[in-house]
Enzyme design. Sequence first.
Site, PDB file in Angstrom:
ATOM      1  N   CYS A 143       0.820  -1.223   0.000  1.00 23.31           N
ATOM      2  CA  CYS A 143       0.000   0.000   0.000  1.00 23.31           C
ATOM      3  C   CYS A 143       0.852   1.270   0.000  1.00 23.31           C
ATOM      4  CB  CYS A 143      -0.941  -0.001   1.188  1.00 23.31           C
ATOM      5  SG  CYS A 143      -1.928  -1.495   1.257  1.00 23.31           S
TER       6      CYS A 143
ATOM      7  N   HIS B   1      -3.877   6.642   3.257  1.00 26.71           N
ATOM      8  CA  HIS B   1      -4.187   5.374   2.602  1.00 26.71           C
ATOM      9  C   HIS B   1      -5.596   4.940   3.006  1.00 26.71           C
ATOM     10  CE1 HIS B   1      -4.132   1.423   1.095  1.00 26.71           C
ATOM     11  NE2 HIS B   1      -3.992   0.822   2.263  1.00 26.71           N
TER      12      HIS B   1
ATOM     13  N   ASN C 105     -10.067  -1.009  -0.111  1.00 23.37           N
ATOM     14  CA  ASN C 105      -8.615  -0.824  -0.073  1.00 23.37           C
ATOM     15  C   ASN C 105      -8.034  -1.263  -1.418  1.00 23.37           C
ATOM     16  OD1 ASN C 105      -5.855  -0.999   0.357  1.00 23.37           O
ATOM     17  ND2 ASN C 105      -6.020  -2.043   2.323  1.00 23.37           N
TER      18      ASN C 105
HETATM   19  N1  COA Z   1     -18.107 -10.310   8.874  1.00 27.46           N
HETATM   20  C1  COA Z   1     -18.545 -10.639  10.099  1.00 27.46           C
HETATM   21  N2  COA Z   1     -17.705 -10.942  11.114  1.00 27.46           N
HETATM   22  C2  COA Z   1     -16.385 -10.900  10.846  1.00 27.46           C
HETATM   23  C3  COA Z   1     -15.865 -10.566   9.583  1.00 27.46           C
HETATM   24  C4  COA Z   1     -16.798 -10.267   8.571  1.00 27.46           C
HETATM   25  N3  COA Z   1     -16.424  -9.931   7.326  1.00 27.46           N
HETATM   26  N4  COA Z   1     -14.525 -10.607   9.634  1.00 27.46           N
HETATM   27  C5  COA Z   1     -14.195 -10.953  10.894  1.00 27.46           C
HETATM   28  N5  COA Z   1     -15.310 -11.142  11.621  1.00 27.46           N
HETATM   29  C6  COA Z   1     -15.422 -11.525  13.028  1.00 27.46           C
HETATM   30  C7  COA Z   1     -14.217 -12.285  13.531  1.00 27.46           C
HETATM   31  O1  COA Z   1     -14.332 -13.652  13.209  1.00 27.46           O
HETATM   32  C8  COA Z   1     -14.276 -12.035  15.007  1.00 27.46           C
HETATM   33  O2  COA Z   1     -15.229 -12.890  15.577  1.00 27.46           O
HETATM   34  P1  COA Z   1     -14.999 -13.537  17.040  1.00 27.46           P
HETATM   35  O3  COA Z   1     -14.948 -12.344  17.971  1.00 27.46           O
HETATM   36  O4  COA Z   1     -16.189 -14.398  17.205  1.00 27.46           O
HETATM   37  O5  COA Z   1     -13.700 -14.267  16.948  1.00 27.46           O
HETATM   38  C9  COA Z   1     -14.826 -10.598  15.093  1.00 27.46           C
HETATM   39  O6  COA Z   1     -15.451 -10.339  13.819  1.00 27.46           O
HETATM   40  C10 COA Z   1     -13.776  -9.554  15.379  1.00 27.46           C
HETATM   41  O7  COA Z   1     -12.690  -9.761  14.498  1.00 27.46           O
HETATM   42  P2  COA Z   1     -11.465  -8.788  14.427  1.00 27.46           P
HETATM   43  O8  COA Z   1     -10.514  -9.262  13.355  1.00 27.46           O
HETATM   44  O9  COA Z   1     -10.931  -8.570  15.795  1.00 27.46           O
HETATM   45  O10 COA Z   1     -12.224  -7.458  13.926  1.00 27.46           O
HETATM   46  P3  COA Z   1     -11.670  -5.997  13.779  1.00 27.46           P
HETATM   47  O11 COA Z   1     -12.520  -5.056  14.489  1.00 27.46           O
HETATM   48  O12 COA Z   1     -10.174  -5.921  13.991  1.00 27.46           O
HETATM   49  O13 COA Z   1     -11.936  -5.717  12.213  1.00 27.46           O
HETATM   50  C11 COA Z   1     -10.652  -5.621  10.173  1.00 27.46           C
HETATM   51  C12 COA Z   1     -11.313  -6.520  11.218  1.00 27.46           C
HETATM   52  C13 COA Z   1      -9.949  -6.505   9.167  1.00 27.46           C
HETATM   53  C14 COA Z   1     -11.748  -4.830   9.486  1.00 27.46           C
HETATM   54  C15 COA Z   1      -9.664  -4.657  10.841  1.00 27.46           C
HETATM   55  O14 COA Z   1      -8.850  -5.375  11.729  1.00 27.46           O
HETATM   56  C16 COA Z   1      -8.782  -3.903   9.894  1.00 27.46           C
HETATM   57  O15 COA Z   1      -9.245  -3.079   9.143  1.00 27.46           O
HETATM   58  N6  COA Z   1      -7.475  -4.160   9.959  1.00 27.46           N
HETATM   59  C17 COA Z   1      -6.444  -3.411   9.282  1.00 27.46           C
HETATM   60  C18 COA Z   1      -6.580  -3.396   7.809  1.00 27.46           C
HETATM   61  C19 COA Z   1      -5.397  -2.686   7.264  1.00 27.46           C
HETATM   62  O16 COA Z   1      -5.157  -1.561   7.592  1.00 27.46           O
HETATM   63  N7  COA Z   1      -4.632  -3.369   6.448  1.00 27.46           N
HETATM   64  C20 COA Z   1      -3.279  -2.954   6.221  1.00 27.46           C
HETATM   65  C21 COA Z   1      -3.059  -1.782   5.451  1.00 27.46           C
HETATM   66  S1  COA Z   1      -3.225  -2.132   3.799  1.00 27.46           S
END
Ligand code: COA
Length: 336
Positions: free
Chosen positions: A119, A260, A290
């Site tokens: 990214c 980003h 993204n």
């Molecule tokens: N739909 C529903 N539930 C989902 C899901 C989806 N698409 N994806 C994950 N979950 C669930 C998980 O299984 C987890 O369930 P559990 O609590 O029963 O285990 C719960 O949601 C929380 O998951 P978590 O990964 O902790 O969620 P989060 O709040 O961190 O959000 C992202 C996930 C990916 C949206 C977030 O972490 C993110 O944006 N990360 C960074 C992305 C980024 O910047 N990338 C790098 C730069 S390019």
Amino acid sequence: MSSSQRKYASMRSIGAYVPPRILSNADLEKMVDTSDEWILKRTGISERHIADDDVATSDLAVEAARDAIARAELETGDIDLVLCATVTPDYFNMPATACIISDKLGIRNVQAFDISAACSGFVYGLSIAKAFIESGMKRNVLLIGAEKFSSIVDYTDRSTCILFGDGAGAAVIAATEDSGERIIDIHASADGSYADFLMTPAPGSVNPCSQKVLEEGLQYVKMKGNETFKLAVKTLTKDVREILEHNGIQAEEIDHFIPHQANYRIIKAVGDALKMREDQIVLTVQKYGNTSAASIPMAINDIYEEGRLRYGDLMLLDTFGGGLTWASALLPFAGK
Ligand code: COA
């Protein structure tokens, strides 16, 4: 070299392209166990664009590049370096996507290569273009960020497939003698000890293409989402503070803060920490998701096409991605 001859690098134009097909949150609800409500709340994303099977990263790039070259009022023959930032190249090993783009645009016999910084690729590329121009080696650099990210997404993995989209952005970075147009500063950095936060394990020398790779789905992007999220907020905020401080610029002097576009919550947290006003922050994540290396030039193009980006406007770019890599840049827009 006398000061009157000194060459600076400036962003002379911007262009972008998104493939027409939209993948909405409602579409994803039919593919994996997720909901529009969850995706919106956790990421701010409503939809993303996905390229058709017969469209390559270079095809997206060419469309964006044509706009950027025309808006810089140049011909393809004026371009003397082609840089393509991508982690979804047309071919994983060779040739570089920049070579294919050059050929499709009819740009012959100029240096062309790819930049792999996920990214952060576009801002990394900006620093390379700046160095080439300020050393006097090149005059008109075509800098592209392009991704067919859907080609490395596992559409059965709900934790990643909701996040990414396809698209391309391009800019002409050109030599100028006007110091008011110059790219003021770029900070770029990396920390490979976090390599496993965001990676595609195959294909590569560690995991060459094999039946095992396909069976285990190692060709798909893997992400430690939550850990990446926390580090992104911390690093992006620190990075912006440093570049502003280093150049004696206050956050309120920035016309357009262009982070980003990975997750609305990351952008909001960074914007709040820096006390940015809402009208300073450029947001496109809701409609494109993204798009990795394409995200920043696509966002710049959005405000350009809306008529919000004018000659001389001060932009602050800030990015974070696989590697891990991160980078920020301060520059005025030097296009018409
Ligand atoms: N739909 C529903 N539930 C989902 C899901 C989806 N698409 N994806 C994950 N979950 C669930 C998980 O299984 C987890 O369930 P559990 O609590 O029963 O285990 C719960 O949601 C929380 O998951 P978590 O990964 O902790 O969620 P989060 O709040 O961190 O959000 C992202 C996930 C990916 C949206 C977030 O972490 C993110 O944006 N990360 C960074 C992305 C980024 O910047 N990338 C790098 C730069 S390019």
